[in-house]
Scaffold this motif. Sequence first.
Motif, short mmCIF file in Angstrom:
data_model
loop_
_atom_site.label_atom_id
_atom_site.label_comp_id
_atom_site.label_asym_id
_atom_site.label_seq_id
_atom_site.Cartn_x
_atom_site.Cartn_y
_atom_site.Cartn_z
N ASP A 24 0.84 -1.20 0.00
CA ASP A 24 0.00 0.00 0.00
C ASP A 24 0.88 1.25 0.00
OD1 ASP A 24 0.89 0.35 2.67
OD2 ASP A 24 -0.89 -0.64 3.48
N SER A 25 0.25 2.39 -0.19
CA SER A 25 1.01 3.64 -0.32
C SER A 25 1.64 4.06 1.00
CB SER A 25 0.10 4.76 -0.86
OG SER A 25 -0.99 4.99 0.01
N VAL A 115 0.38 1.73 -6.82
CA VAL A 115 -0.24 1.20 -5.61
C VAL A 115 -1.42 2.09 -5.22
CG1 VAL A 115 1.27 2.49 -4.02
CG2 VAL A 115 0.29 0.30 -3.30
N ASP A 116 -2.45 1.49 -4.67
CA ASP A 116 -3.65 2.22 -4.25
C ASP A 116 -4.24 3.05 -5.39
OD1 ASP A 116 -3.29 1.09 -1.79
OD2 ASP A 116 -2.57 2.91 -0.80
#
Length: 256
Positions: A24-25, A115-116
Motif C-alpha cells: 500500500d502507499s 499502488v492504491d
Amino acid sequence: MHCDIFDLSRYFRRINYTCPAAADSTTLHAIMRHQLFSVPFENLDVQAGKVVSLVPEEISDKILHQGRGGYCYEVNGLFAMALEALGIPYRFVAARPMFYPVRRPKTHMALVAEVDGRQWLCDLGFGRYGIRAPIALDQLNSDIKQDFDTFKLTCDAHGEYLLQAKVEGEWCNQYGFDLSPQEWIDFAPANYLNSTHPDAIFVQKRLIVQHCPEGRMILLGDMLKTVTANGVEKQQLAEEEIDAVLQSRFGLVSRT
C-alpha cells in the motif's frame, strides 16, 4: 527482475524499519523515507577504479551485508527489490538530468510504483535536490513540500514529465522522464559511462550524500556540507580526515 538472495527482513533491519508492511502507499512512503535516511548515496567504488555492478544479487550483498551505499542504479535497484518482495508493481524509468548547461543523455534511473490506484515517482539516488518521499504522478503543477524542500512535477502533451526543485527561490529543472519501462540491461551503457568516463562527476570527485530528517550531509571531494533549514555549513577536510568522516558521518568503514 528477480533477486535470489534478497532478504526482506534483513532489508528492514538495514533501513531501521520496524512497522507493519503491506502493498500500500503507506508502506511505500515509509520504506522510501527509511531507506533514504539509512543508506547513503556514494561513489566510493568508482573512486577506487571499479565499474559498478548492476547484478541485483551483488547490489543486495553490497548494501545489506557489507553496510555500503551506492549511486542511483544501486540504491534505486535495492528499493525495486523491496517493492517486488512486497508485491508492489513498479517500473524503472530512464531520466535525463537537466541541471547541466548542455543536453545530456538519459543516464539516471528512477522508479514509478503503482499502488492504491495511483502511480508514484520514487527516487533515492539523485543527490542534493532529490525528492524525499514518493510523488504522485497526478499531482501536477503544484508546489509539493517535502520537509524543507519544495518540488514541482509537470507533464507535457507528449507524456514527458519534468521534475523541478525550488533552489534559492527559483525553480530549477532536475530531470525529465516518460513512462517507457526500462530493464536493468538498458542502464548498462549509462552505468559504464558514469563508472569510467573522465567527464563523469563520479569519476572526477568523491561524492557522498546522506539524507536525514533535518537535512542532508554532502561530501564532495574534500568539502563537507551540512544542509538544514537554517542554511549550509561548509568544512574543508584534510585528506587524512576523510576516513574518519566517512565512518562517523556516513557510516562507511572503508573507501574500497
